[in-house]
Write an enzyme that holds these catalytic residues in place. Structure first.
Site, PDB file in Angstrom:
ATOM      1  N   TYR A  13       0.723  -1.118   0.152  1.00  0.00           N
ATOM      2  CA  TYR A  13      -0.057  -0.100   0.068  1.00  0.00           C
ATOM      3  C   TYR A  13       0.823   1.305   0.070  1.00  0.00           C
ATOM      4  CZ  TYR A  13      -4.674  -2.162   0.582  1.00  0.00           C
ATOM      5  OH  TYR A  13      -5.671  -2.813   0.059  1.00  0.00           O
ATOM      6  N   ASP A  33      10.014  -6.929  -4.368  1.00  0.00           N
ATOM      7  CA  ASP A  33       9.117  -7.538  -3.518  1.00  0.00           C
ATOM      8  C   ASP A  33       9.518  -8.870  -3.335  1.00  0.00           C
ATOM      9  OD1 ASP A  33       5.990  -6.775  -2.192  1.00  0.00           O
ATOM     10  OD2 ASP A  33       6.594  -8.738  -2.178  1.00  0.00           O
ATOM     11  N   THR A 130       6.021   1.412   9.902  1.00  0.00           N
ATOM     12  CA  THR A 130       5.908   2.027  11.192  1.00  0.00           C
ATOM     13  C   THR A 130       6.389   1.069  12.039  1.00  0.00           C
ATOM     14  OG1 THR A 130       3.709   2.665  10.483  1.00  0.00           O
ATOM     15  CG2 THR A 130       4.044   2.338  12.722  1.00  0.00           C
ATOM     16  N   LYS A 215       5.401   9.070  14.471  1.00  0.00           N
ATOM     17  CA  LYS A 215       4.298   8.379  13.880  1.00  0.00           C
ATOM     18  C   LYS A 215       3.465   7.647  14.899  1.00  0.00           C
ATOM     19  CE  LYS A 215       2.484   5.471  10.933  1.00  0.00           C
ATOM     20  NZ  LYS A 215       1.721   5.876   9.801  1.00  0.00           N
ATOM     21  N   ASN A 219      -1.089   8.043  15.490  1.00  0.00           N
ATOM     22  CA  ASN A 219      -2.150   7.110  15.410  1.00  0.00           C
ATOM     23  C   ASN A 219      -2.450   6.793  16.955  1.00  0.00           C
ATOM     24  OD1 ASN A 219      -2.136   7.023  12.988  1.00  0.00           O
ATOM     25  ND2 ASN A 219      -0.868   5.027  12.456  1.00  0.00           N
ATOM     26  N   CYS A 269      -3.400   0.103  10.802  1.00  0.00           N
ATOM     27  CA  CYS A 269      -2.421   1.092  11.598  1.00  0.00           C
ATOM     28  C   CYS A 269      -2.879   1.673  12.940  1.00  0.00           C
ATOM     29  CB  CYS A 269      -2.446   2.494  10.665  1.00  0.00           C
ATOM     30  SG  CYS A 269      -2.177   2.292   8.912  1.00  0.00           S
TER      31      CYS A 269
HETATM   32  N1  SAJ Z   1     -12.748   5.392  13.501  1.00  0.00           N
HETATM   33  C1  SAJ Z   1     -13.586   5.560  14.669  1.00  0.00           C
HETATM   34  N2  SAJ Z   1     -13.956   6.650  14.937  1.00  0.00           N
HETATM   35  C2  SAJ Z   1     -13.288   7.903  14.446  1.00  0.00           C
HETATM   36  C3  SAJ Z   1     -12.298   7.819  13.406  1.00  0.00           C
HETATM   37  C4  SAJ Z   1     -12.074   6.403  12.989  1.00  0.00           C
HETATM   38  O1  SAJ Z   1     -14.108   4.423  15.011  1.00  0.00           O
HETATM   39  O2  SAJ Z   1     -13.770   8.806  14.729  1.00  0.00           O
HETATM   40  C5  SAJ Z   1     -12.265   4.101  13.256  1.00  0.00           C
HETATM   41  C6  SAJ Z   1     -12.451   3.787  11.610  1.00  0.00           C
HETATM   42  O3  SAJ Z   1     -13.698   3.340  11.182  1.00  0.00           O
HETATM   43  C7  SAJ Z   1     -11.453   2.637  11.258  1.00  0.00           C
HETATM   44  C8  SAJ Z   1     -10.088   3.048  12.140  1.00  0.00           C
HETATM   45  O4  SAJ Z   1     -10.649   4.005  13.214  1.00  0.00           O
HETATM   46  O5  SAJ Z   1     -11.755   1.273  11.647  1.00  0.00           O
HETATM   47  C9  SAJ Z   1      -9.100   3.728  11.761  1.00  0.00           C
HETATM   48  O6  SAJ Z   1      -9.718   4.618  10.573  1.00  0.00           O
HETATM   49  P1  SAJ Z   1      -8.807   6.014  10.292  1.00  0.00           P
HETATM   50  O7  SAJ Z   1      -9.439   6.782   9.273  1.00  0.00           O
HETATM   51  O8  SAJ Z   1      -8.791   6.966  11.694  1.00  0.00           O
HETATM   52  O9  SAJ Z   1      -7.293   5.780  10.316  1.00  0.00           O
HETATM   53  P2  SAJ Z   1      -6.703   4.861   9.262  1.00  0.00           P
HETATM   54  O10 SAJ Z   1      -6.154   3.726   9.874  1.00  0.00           O
HETATM   55  O11 SAJ Z   1      -7.056   4.898   7.678  1.00  0.00           O
HETATM   56  O12 SAJ Z   1      -5.149   5.724   8.849  1.00  0.00           O
HETATM   57  C10 SAJ Z   1      -4.485   6.314   9.957  1.00  0.00           C
HETATM   58  C11 SAJ Z   1      -4.145   7.656   9.689  1.00  0.00           C
HETATM   59  N3  SAJ Z   1      -3.649   8.509  10.849  1.00  0.00           N
HETATM   60  C12 SAJ Z   1      -4.384   9.557  11.600  1.00  0.00           C
HETATM   61  O13 SAJ Z   1      -5.227   9.815  11.139  1.00  0.00           O
HETATM   62  C13 SAJ Z   1      -3.192   9.877  12.717  1.00  0.00           C
HETATM   63  C14 SAJ Z   1      -3.248   7.905   8.494  1.00  0.00           C
HETATM   64  O14 SAJ Z   1      -3.108   9.324   8.393  1.00  0.00           O
HETATM   65  C15 SAJ Z   1      -1.939   7.172   8.649  1.00  0.00           C
HETATM   66  O15 SAJ Z   1      -1.178   7.453   7.427  1.00  0.00           O
HETATM   67  C16 SAJ Z   1      -2.342   5.619   8.711  1.00  0.00           C
HETATM   68  O16 SAJ Z   1      -3.396   5.487   9.978  1.00  0.00           O
HETATM   69  C17 SAJ Z   1      -1.280   5.039   9.027  1.00  0.00           C
HETATM   70  O17 SAJ Z   1      -0.948   4.119   7.854  1.00  0.00           O
HETATM   71  O18 SAJ Z   1      -0.549   4.681   9.794  1.00  0.00           O
END
Ligand code: SAJ
Length: 447
Positions: A13, A33, A130, A215, A219, A269
């Protein structure tokens, strides 16, 4: 520093978008890869991951000859390691009687090993995966130094985390601020010269371990804040409050920004990274560990809500809507929706799951149907698990004509109670309690 040739190790990804973006900006890129299927797919003009715009970018990079795909790295000016760092499924640490997950760094270690024979003085190596704090200096540097060259002296070594959001990767790769942590200041500067080739966002230089922490902190911050939203939802149900309304009002405060509750936290993540901090220092991370457990427990909480709504699960026919880990993506990794569907099934419900972004997903032990129609057929209850746009915009009257179900459970605040009630449904919403504190709002009471 001037870069002409780059090796990107790990074409997932992050690695594949990064490799093709560098190629599009004129670098000669060798994409590496270890998975022969990935190599073959890409060489044959296919693509193994879904990300908007990526196919076109990869095709153009391959066609221009600036991106080639190989199984092993070769000599280059710079190397980027972008391999997965999952946690072990079967190995846990323990602190004061509680288990925590442990990072599996084998892919990072073997990617570093594969660079050793081709590493030359003056090269730059960047770790993007990460990783727990001190992986760059404590794990990657010693492996690379088997070449006889010293990190920071004979070659540059840096850590630069990817921070892009799945679904927006190509844009965020270019526009987001980029952190580059060097094992020496010169290593950070070399990293800046490399990423400045395409990054338009601010490039911030620091040391490698700070960049690793940054990082993980990002998260973890999000995970802890989602955990508190999930606890607020539980409290709201007990106290007869609508948590969504309460959050909306609280967020009017200029210094409050509560996130959204839901059926859990998934993806590769946010549900993984906080454990890297817990593993690195379990004695210092009780809050982070607890937040992880709250979020990991949330699918069970969603299942309990469905059970209460239906008055039991055995033999009940449920249409589970959505399996992705979050809205409008096709990624099912670590998805709480998948877990909810499994748990419902384990408790005796007859689940038909529908995921519009992956209608033909194959999940062991779960019946996935390719259309909404098939999910609705014979269902007694609809359970909404992902806030996909196409589910938010469903018309309850239209749905009522297509199913005999008159019961619905919304775990993501997508559906309006009045609209569904008008269409003849009883709608239960996660985080919305009844006035008597029984945990579920009584339709007859609030009608
Ligand atoms: N979620 C909730 N409530 C919220 C926000 C999200 O339950 O208010 C859930 C989502 O449904 C999902 C999970 O959390 O199951 C994660 O979703 P996400 O949109 O928060 O994040 P990711 O995992 O898609 O991407 C994150 C991002 N990090 C942050 O926003 C701090 C992204 O910028 C990072 O690059 C990515 O992790 C990564 O690769 O680490």
């Amino acid at each position: 520093m001037n870069f002409e040739k780059l090796c990107v190790i790990g074409l997932g990804y992050i690695g594949l978008p990064t490799a093709s973006t560098f190629a599009a900006h004129g670098l000669q890129v060798v994409g590496v890869d270890v998975n022969p299927q990935v190599v073959e797919t890409l060489r044959n003009g296919g693509i193994h991951i879904h990300e908007p715009g990526l196919r076109t970018l990869v095709e153009a990079a391959l066609k221009s000859g600036r991106l080639t795909i190989q199984a092993r790295p070769e000599e280059a000016d710079a190397f980027i390691i972008a391999v997965p760092t999952p946690f072990y499924e079967d190995r846990f640490g323990e602190y004061q009687g509680r288990r925590y997950k442990q990072a599996d760094l084998r892919a990072v270690a073997s990617a570093a090993e594969s660079i050793v024979p081709v590493l030359r003085p003056g090269n730059l190596v960047v770790l993007e995966s990460t990783s727990p704090p001190r992986t760059t200096v404590g794990v990657v540097a010693p492996i690379l130094e088997k070449s006889g060259l010293r990190a920071g002296q004979d070659f540059y070594l840096a850590y630069s985390p990817e921070r892009v959001l799945p679904g927006q990767i190509l844009r965020e790769l270019i526009e987001n601020a980029r952190v580059i942590g060097g094992v020496t200041p010169a290593s950070a500067l070399a990293g800046r010269d490399l990423y400045a080739i395409f990054v338009k966002g601010e490039i911030v230089l620091t040391d490698a371990t700070t960049a690793e922490m940054v990082k993980l902190m990002e998260n973890t911050y999000r995970d802890v804040n989602i955990a508190i939203a999930n606890e607020f939802a539980r409290l709201a149900e007990r106290f007869g409050v609508d948590v969504w309304q309460a959050i909306q009002i609280a967020n009017l405060h200029p210094r409050v920004r509560i996130l959204s509750p839901g059926p859990g936290v998934g993806g590769h993540c946010i549900s993984v990274d906080p454990w890297f901090l817990v593993e690195a220092a379990p004695d210092l991370t009780p809050l982070i560990a607890t937040a992880r457990r709250v979020n990991d427990d949330q699918p069970h909480y969603a299942v309990a809500l469905v059970e209460k709504a239906l008055g039991g699960l055995k033999g009940r026919r449920i249409a589970a809507l959505g399996l992705a880990y979050k809205p409008d993506v096709d990624d099912l990794r670590e998805s709480p929706a998948v877990e909810v569907a499994h748990l419902l099934q384990e408790k005796g419900a007859l689940v038909r799951a529908f995921e519009p972004f992956k209608p033909h997903a194959e999940l062991a032990g779960l019946t996935v149907v390719p259309s909404l129609e098939e999910a609705l057929q014979e269902a007694e209850c609809l359970v909404l698990l992902v806030r996909h746009t196409q589910f938010v915009t469903l018309c309850p009257k239209d749905i009522a004509a297509r199913t005999s179900a008159r019961l619905a459970v919304d775990t993501v605040n997508a559906w309006k109670e009045a609209d569904w009630r008008a269409a003849g449904f009883r709608l239960y919403r996660l985080g919305v309690g009844s006035a008597d504190g029984s945990g579920i709002r009584r339709r007859e009471a609030d009608g």
